[in-house]
Write an enzyme that holds these catalytic residues in place. Sequence first.
Site, short mmCIF file in Angstrom:
data_model
loop_
_atom_site.label_atom_id
_atom_site.label_comp_id
_atom_site.label_asym_id
_atom_site.label_seq_id
_atom_site.Cartn_x
_atom_site.Cartn_y
_atom_site.Cartn_z
N CYS A 51 9.16 -45.12 6.71
CA CYS A 51 10.33 -44.24 6.80
C CYS A 51 11.24 -44.58 7.98
O CYS A 51 12.45 -44.29 7.95
CB CYS A 51 9.90 -42.78 6.96
SG CYS A 51 8.80 -42.18 5.69
N HIS A 86 7.88 -38.67 -1.91
CA HIS A 86 8.51 -39.91 -2.35
C HIS A 86 7.48 -40.84 -2.97
O HIS A 86 6.28 -40.73 -2.69
CB HIS A 86 9.14 -40.66 -1.16
CG HIS A 86 10.37 -40.04 -0.60
ND1 HIS A 86 10.54 -39.83 0.76
CD2 HIS A 86 11.52 -39.62 -1.19
CE1 HIS A 86 11.73 -39.29 0.97
NE2 HIS A 86 12.34 -39.16 -0.19
#
Length: 255
Positions: free
Chosen positions: A247, A160
């Site tokens: 996250c 990501h």
Amino acid sequence: MDIALTRGVSPAIDRCELTHIGREPIDLSRAVAQHEDYCDRLEALGLEVLRLPADSACPDCCFVEDTAVVLDEVAILTSLGTAARRAESPAIEAALSRHRPVRRIQLPATIEGGDVMRVGRRIFVGLSTRTNAAGIDALRAIAAPFGYEVIAVRVTGCLHLKSAVTALDDAAVLANPAWFDTAPLAGLRIVAVAEDEPGAANVLTVRGQTWAHPGFPRTIDRLENVGCHVTPVDISEFLKAEAALTCKSVLFRRM
């Protein structure tokens, strides 16, 4: 930020999705303890922590960042790039609908919150294996009317965008420039991670603190040298799940 949405660690976390790293055994009891410490720290800073229960059918469920992008005006349910994770979304929608109007991004557009980095009124979005151009366009269609500029950033070396770069404040970021195209970040100060710590770029900035995994000491030194108040937060078991500090929560203002 006033509220942190979190979710418990699935007992099936050993079956989490992996893309760029090999699988290692994850110590479940240690992961649970690290996650509880993370949530407790958020509460100690004065945030209201919404702790959703884990789902044994969703190995990645504690990585709530991927499931939603929350702006002051709206909560946006993402369209996860991995089909196996899409069952995580209903519980997140139910929790966020109490705080924001909810909009949804629909397939074939895909976008994950780990690819979304907000810096002031700019939203940088990674074009990655999990987020496609249609997903970026869909986010832009929702966010632009509220005055946000949505900027695509090509990700090349990691899962990501926020595996490669995270915001320190509205003017500076911590980054591994080898893993993404830095050109769209022109005008921002880039603090580079230590060369021998390529995975160190994901830090969480909250209430004047910069949380960093203690396994990246040379990058922590660099952060302290530019004036960051660094708080070490151990997430060793989650690194094995190709995850990091941002996250495990969705942070947003109480409205």
